[in-house]
Write a protein that holds these residues in place. Structure first.
Motif, PDB file in Angstrom:
ATOM      1  N   MET A  30       0.827  -1.204   0.000  1.00  0.00           N
ATOM      2  CA  MET A  30       0.000   0.000   0.000  1.00  0.00           C
ATOM      3  C   MET A  30       0.861   1.254   0.000  1.00  0.00           C
ATOM      4  O   MET A  30       0.577   2.222  -0.716  1.00  0.00           O
ATOM      5  N   MET A  31       1.930   1.244   0.799  1.00  0.00           N
ATOM      6  CA  MET A  31       2.816   2.401   0.819  1.00  0.00           C
ATOM      7  C   MET A  31       3.518   2.556  -0.531  1.00  0.00           C
ATOM      8  O   MET A  31       3.708   3.680  -1.018  1.00  0.00           O
ATOM      9  N   LEU A  32       3.901   1.451  -1.129  1.00  0.00           N
ATOM     10  CA  LEU A  32       4.566   1.486  -2.428  1.00  0.00           C
ATOM     11  C   LEU A  32       3.687   2.185  -3.468  1.00  0.00           C
ATOM     12  O   LEU A  32       4.134   3.073  -4.206  1.00  0.00           O
ATOM     13  N   VAL A  33       2.423   1.798  -3.510  1.00  0.00           N
ATOM     14  CA  VAL A  33       1.498   2.395  -4.481  1.00  0.00           C
ATOM     15  C   VAL A  33       1.178   3.835  -4.108  1.00  0.00           C
ATOM     16  O   VAL A  33       1.164   4.730  -4.973  1.00  0.00           O
ATOM     17  N   MET A  34       0.932   4.100  -2.836  1.00  0.00           N
ATOM     18  CA  MET A  34       0.599   5.466  -2.421  1.00  0.00           C
ATOM     19  C   MET A  34       1.766   6.415  -2.647  1.00  0.00           C
ATOM     20  O   MET A  34       1.560   7.587  -3.001  1.00  0.00           O
ATOM     21  N   ASN A  35       2.991   5.944  -2.468  1.00  0.00           N
ATOM     22  CA  ASN A  35       4.157   6.763  -2.803  1.00  0.00           C
ATOM     23  C   ASN A  35       4.127   7.159  -4.269  1.00  0.00           C
ATOM     24  O   ASN A  35       4.401   8.311  -4.630  1.00  0.00           O
ATOM     25  N   SER A  36       3.793   6.204  -5.123  1.00  0.00           N
ATOM     26  CA  SER A  36       3.784   6.470  -6.564  1.00  0.00           C
ATOM     27  C   SER A  36       2.694   7.460  -6.954  1.00  0.00           C
ATOM     28  O   SER A  36       2.814   8.162  -7.959  1.00  0.00           O
ATOM     29  N   LEU A  37       1.628   7.534  -6.149  1.00  0.00           N
ATOM     30  CA  LEU A  37       0.513   8.445  -6.453  1.00  0.00           C
ATOM     31  C   LEU A  37       0.723   9.836  -5.870  1.00  0.00           C
ATOM     32  O   LEU A  37      -0.068  10.745  -6.143  1.00  0.00           O
ATOM     33  N   GLY A  72       0.300  -5.352  14.961  1.00  0.00           N
ATOM     34  CA  GLY A  72       1.304  -4.965  15.937  1.00  0.00           C
ATOM     35  C   GLY A  72       2.137  -3.779  15.493  1.00  0.00           C
ATOM     36  O   GLY A  72       2.129  -3.363  14.335  1.00  0.00           O
ATOM     37  N   LEU A  73       2.876  -3.232  16.441  1.00  0.00           N
ATOM     38  CA  LEU A  73       3.643  -2.013  16.192  1.00  0.00           C
ATOM     39  C   LEU A  73       4.816  -2.233  15.255  1.00  0.00           C
ATOM     40  O   LEU A  73       5.237  -1.309  14.552  1.00  0.00           O
ATOM     41  N   GLY A  74       5.366  -3.451  15.219  1.00  0.00           N
ATOM     42  CA  GLY A  74       6.475  -3.713  14.309  1.00  0.00           C
ATOM     43  C   GLY A  74       6.058  -3.554  12.856  1.00  0.00           C
ATOM     44  O   GLY A  74       6.746  -2.884  12.067  1.00  0.00           O
ATOM     45  N   VAL A  75       4.937  -4.152  12.499  1.00  0.00           N
ATOM     46  CA  VAL A  75       4.421  -4.034  11.137  1.00  0.00           C
ATOM     47  C   VAL A  75       4.020  -2.592  10.840  1.00  0.00           C
ATOM     48  O   VAL A  75       4.298  -2.053   9.760  1.00  0.00           O
ATOM     49  N   LEU A  76       3.358  -1.952  11.812  1.00  0.00           N
ATOM     50  CA  LEU A  76       2.936  -0.556  11.627  1.00  0.00           C
ATOM     51  C   LEU A  76       4.143   0.341  11.355  1.00  0.00           C
ATOM     52  O   LEU A  76       4.134   1.135  10.397  1.00  0.00           O
ATOM     53  N   GLU A  77       5.160   0.236  12.187  1.00  0.00           N
ATOM     54  CA  GLU A  77       6.313   1.135  12.045  1.00  0.00           C
ATOM     55  C   GLU A  77       7.079   0.864  10.752  1.00  0.00           C
ATOM     56  O   GLU A  77       7.607   1.793  10.141  1.00  0.00           O
ATOM     57  N   LYS A  78       7.149  -0.392  10.339  1.00  0.00           N
ATOM     58  CA  LYS A  78       7.818  -0.696   9.066  1.00  0.00           C
ATOM     59  C   LYS A  78       7.087  -0.021   7.910  1.00  0.00           C
ATOM     60  O   LYS A  78       7.704   0.630   7.054  1.00  0.00           O
ATOM     61  N   ALA A  79       5.776  -0.145   7.873  1.00  0.00           N
ATOM     62  CA  ALA A  79       5.001   0.504   6.805  1.00  0.00           C
ATOM     63  C   ALA A  79       5.164   2.017   6.858  1.00  0.00           C
ATOM     64  O   ALA A  79       5.302   2.680   5.819  1.00  0.00           O
ATOM     65  N   ARG A  80       5.150   2.553   8.062  1.00  0.00           N
ATOM     66  CA  ARG A  80       5.296   4.007   8.221  1.00  0.00           C
ATOM     67  C   ARG A  80       6.641   4.482   7.680  1.00  0.00           C
ATOM     68  O   ARG A  80       6.720   5.517   7.005  1.00  0.00           O
ATOM     69  N   GLU A 127       8.341   3.164   5.362  1.00  0.00           N
ATOM     70  CA  GLU A 127       8.398   2.964   3.913  1.00  0.00           C
ATOM     71  C   GLU A 127       7.539   3.969   3.144  1.00  0.00           C
ATOM     72  O   GLU A 127       7.553   3.983   1.915  1.00  0.00           O
ATOM     73  N   ALA A 128       6.786   4.797   3.865  1.00  0.00           N
ATOM     74  CA  ALA A 128       5.974   5.836   3.221  1.00  0.00           C
ATOM     75  C   ALA A 128       6.838   7.058   2.945  1.00  0.00           C
ATOM     76  O   ALA A 128       7.636   7.470   3.790  1.00  0.00           O
ATOM     77  N   SER A 129       6.664   7.661   1.791  1.00  0.00           N
ATOM     78  CA  SER A 129       7.382   8.894   1.455  1.00  0.00           C
ATOM     79  C   SER A 129       6.605  10.129   1.903  1.00  0.00           C
ATOM     80  O   SER A 129       6.997  11.248   1.605  1.00  0.00           O
ATOM     81  N   PHE A 130       5.526   9.915   2.624  1.00  0.00           N
ATOM     82  CA  PHE A 130       4.670  10.989   3.133  1.00  0.00           C
ATOM     83  C   PHE A 130       4.482  10.758   4.631  1.00  0.00           C
ATOM     84  O   PHE A 130       4.583   9.619   5.113  1.00  0.00           O
ATOM     85  N   PRO A 131       4.187  11.781   5.402  1.00  0.00           N
ATOM     86  CA  PRO A 131       4.025  11.592   6.843  1.00  0.00           C
ATOM     87  C   PRO A 131       2.690  10.948   7.212  1.00  0.00           C
ATOM     88  O   PRO A 131       1.669  11.209   6.581  1.00  0.00           O
TER      89      PRO A 131
END
Length: 546
Positions: free
Chosen positions: A105-112, A127-135, A137-141
Motif C-alpha cells: 500500500m505504501m509502495l502504491v501510495m508513494n507512486s501516487l 502490531g507495532l512492528g508491522v505498523l512502524e515498518k510501513a510508516r 516505507e511511506a514517502s509521506f508523513p
C-alpha cells in the motif's frame, strides 16, 4: 482633462480611467483541489479476492481518477484517512507471511504522490512492528495529533502537515478515533494513548491558524458522524468518543474542511456549522474531491471564497492504471498462489447467505475451529461475510478466507451462564421490536452491522423476536440441561469481543484462560487441513421464533 477635447473623447477617457481603477482593485483568486481516500483496506487490484472475480474498486482505479483530476486542476493535494494496510488477503499475506518487501500500500501510495495519511484503528492489527515498518516505507508523513506517548505530551506521529500550493498555505491535521483500546490487543498499541478528538482539535487548530499562518484548515480524521442526523441518536454499538466529526464541526472554530473515515460511508458533501464534510466510502470505491477557491485583495490575507465537494466513483468506466498494477503484481501473484491452495473437501456447497436467520454449516466451521483450538465449552462467532461460499468438492484457502475476513485472534475466557445469556440478548438486539407479518430480514435494525450479531455453539437456544429486546433468549441449555446462570464456562471468542467491541461489555475484565496470537482464519485453515472433510449439515442448535 483639457476642456478643448471633444465630449465623446472625454467620456471615453473617463470610462478608461474607471475600468483601469476597477482592474487594479479586482481581488486575486486561486483554487486548490483536495482529494482523499479512506478505509482502502489493502485494496489495490480491482478484484474481489474472496469471490475470485473482478470488482470496481482499488487504488489502481483511484490512480486513474487522480490522474484525470490533475489534468484538470493545477494545484492538487491527495491525502488518506486510514485503515489502509489491513483488509485483504494481499495485505494479510504481506503482513503475516512475507513482510520483507516494502508494504504494497505504501509502495502504491508513494507512486501516487500522497501528502499525508492518518492512521486508523486497523493499522494496529498486526502490531507495532508491522505498523512502524510501513510508516518508514511511506514517502509521506503519517499524521495523528491525538496519539501520544503514554504519560507525555509527545505525539507518536507528526500532528499535522502544512503545504504551500497555488500561493496559499493548507494545514492538514490528522486525528484518529480514540476507541482503539476497546478493540485491540494491548500489546498492539503498547506505549501509546489516544486522547479525545474534540479537545485535541481545539488544541491544534489554533496552532495551525496562528502559529503556522495557514489560509485553510483541513482535518483528515479516522472517525465518522457521531449521530444520525435525522434522529439525533448515536449509532448503537459506538463507544463514547469513537465518532466525533459532528462535534468537531460544531465546537471547534477555524475548520474549513473535514475528510472522514472509519464508518465506510460515501458522503459526497455535508455542511455542518459552516464546515464542509465529506467521506470517500470504503475499499477505494470512491475518491472524495473538494475545490477550495481563495480570494484576497491588495496582497492581503487569503480567505476561502467558495467550497465545493463531490464523490467520484471507481465504476466500470474507470480503467485500472497499468503502472499501479505492475507495481503490485508480485504481491498479487503470491497472494493468488496462497489462496488457490486446496486444503480440504466438502460433499455439498455451503453458503453464509442465511447465516443471520438460521444455523448454517458454514458458520459452524468457525465454531469447530474455535472450540477445538481453545478446548472450550462454548463458542461465539458472527457471520462476517454473508457472501461467503464453499463449493462442493475441493476446498481452498480462498474459500475459508472469505468466511473470516478480519484479523481477529482467539481468546478463551471464563464466563458464567448469566454472562453468556446477556451476550446472546445483546446480539438479539440486531432485530427491531416485533411487527406482525414482517420477516426476520425485514426486522433487521439497519443501524446495527451484521458483524455485531454473535451466534453461539455448544449451547442450544431460541431467539423469540415476538418478545421485547433484552428478553428474547428462551430454552438456553448446555449439555442437554437448562444452563445454570452461575455455571462457569470456557468461552471461545475473539479479541474484539473480549475488549468490548460491538457493545459486548459483559466480557470486559473476564478471566483469560487462554489466548492465541494466531488469527482465527489460520485456525480454521489448520482445522480443515487436519480433518479434511467439512461437515455439510448444520448442528441446528439455535433458531428464530417469529
Amino acid at each position: 482633462m483639457p476642456a478643448s477635447l471633444p465630449l465623446s473623447r472625454r467620456l471615453l477617457t473617463l470610462l478608461a480611467l474607471v475600468f483601469a481603477g476597477t482592474a487594479l482593485a479586482a481581488p486575486e483568486r486561486t483554487q486548490v483541489t483536495l482529494l482523499a481516500t479512506t478505509d482502502t483496506h489493502g485494496r489495490i487490484y480491482p478484484v474481489d479476492y474472496y469471490a475470485n472475480k473482478p470488482a470496481d474498486l482499488g487504488l489502481a482505479k483511484i490512480a486513474t481518477l487522480v490522474a484525470q483530476v490533475r489534468k484538470e486542476s493545477r494545484h492538487v493535494l491527495l491525502l488518506d484517512c486510514g485503515d489502509t494496510i489491513q483488509g485483504t488477503p494481499l495485505a494479510y499475506f504481506h503482513n503475516r507471511k512475507n513482510n520483507t518487501p516494502p508494504d504494497p500500500m505504501m509502495l502504491v501510495m508513494n507512486s501516487l504522490g500522497y501528502v499525508s495519511m492518518t492512521p486508523g484503528n486497523h493499522e494496529y492489527n498486526f502490531g507495532l512492528g508491522v505498523l512502524e515498518k510501513a510508516r518508514r516505507e511511506a514517502s509521506f508523513p503519517w499524521v495523528s495529533a491525538n496519539t501520544y506517548r503514554v504519560g507525555t505530551d509527545e505525539t507518536a506521529f507528526q500532528p499535522y502537515v502544512v503545504r504551500e500550493i497555488g500561493g496559499v498555505r493548507i494545514g492538514i491535521l490528522g486525528l484518529t478515533t480514540p476507541a482503539i483500546p476497546n478493540w485491540e490487543n494491548p500489546e498492539n498499541y503498547a506505549g501509546l494513548e489516544f486522547r479525545p478528538l474534540v479537545s485535541e482539535a481545539k488544541k491544534w487548530v489554533p496552532r495551525l491558524r496562528e502559529g503556522e499562518k495557514v489560509d485553510a484548515v483541513v482535518i483528515a480524521v479516522h472517525c465518522g458522524l457521531d449521530e444520525d442526523l435525522a434522529t439525533g441518536r448515536r449509532r448503537p454499538g459506538d463507544f463514547d468518543g469513537e465518532n466525533a466529526a459532528l462535534s468537531i464541526a460544531r465546537e471547534v472554530p477555524g475548520v474549513d474542511v473535514m475528510f472522514l473515515g472509519h464508518s465506510h460511508r460515501d458522503i459526497p458533501a455535508l455542511v455542518v456549522n459552516g464546515v464542509l464534510l465529506c467521506q470517500a466510502g470504503r475499499w477505494a470505491d470512491h475518491l472524495a474531491r473538494v475545490e477550495l477557491t481563495f480570494s484576497r485583495e491588495d496582497g492581503g490575507a487569503w480567505s476561502v471564497l467558495a467550497r465545493d465537494a463531490r464523490s467520484l466513483a471507481t465504476g466500470p468506466e474507470v480503467a485500472a492504471d497499468s503502472a499501479v498494477l505492475a507495481l503490485a503484481a508480485p504481491y498479487h501473484a503470491e497472494t493468488e498462489a496462497w489462496l488457490s491452495r486446496a486444503i480440504g473437501h466438502c460433499a455439498q456447497p455451503l453458503s453464509a447467505a442465511s447465516g443471520h436467520f438460521e444455523d448454517t454449516a458454514l458458520l459452524d466451521l468457525v465454531h469447530r475451529a474455535q472450540l477445538e483450538a481453545g478446548k472450550a465449552d462454548v463458542s461465539l462467532a458472527a457471520n462476517f461475510n454473508p457472501r461467503a461460499r464453499i463449493p462442493a468438492g475441493p476446498v481452498t484457502v480462498r474459500d475459508l478466507a472469505g468466511i473470516y475476513i478480519y484479523e481477529n485472534t482467539l481468546y478463551v475466557i471464563e464466563v458464567t451462564g448469566a454472562q453468556l445469556k446477556a451476550a446472546l440478548e445483546h446480539a438479539a438486539r440486531y432485530f427491531l421490536p416485533y411487527e406482525a407479518g414482517k420477516t426476520p430480514a425485514q426486522l433487521v435494525d439497519p443501524n446495527i452491522p451484521g458483524y455485531a450479531f454473535d451466534i453461539a455453539e455448544g449451547v442450544s437456544y431460541e431467539i423469540d423476536l415476538r418478545r421485547p429486546p433484552g428478553d428474547r433468549i428462551l430454552n438456553l441449555t448446555f449439555q442437554g440441561a437448562p444452563l445454570d446462570p452461575a455455571r462457569k464456562l470456557r468461552l471461545a471468542t475473539n479479541n474484539y469481543r473480549y475488549n468490548g467491541g460491538g457493545g459486548y461489555t459483559m466480557f470486559k475484565g473476564a478471566k483469560v484462560l487462554d489466548r492465541s496470537s494466531t488469527e482465527i482464519r489460520d485456525l480454521m485453515i489448520g482445522w480443515v487441513e487436519r480433518h479434511h472433510e467439512i461437515p455439510a449439515e448444520p448442528t441446528r442448535n439455535w433458531k428464530l421464533l417469529y
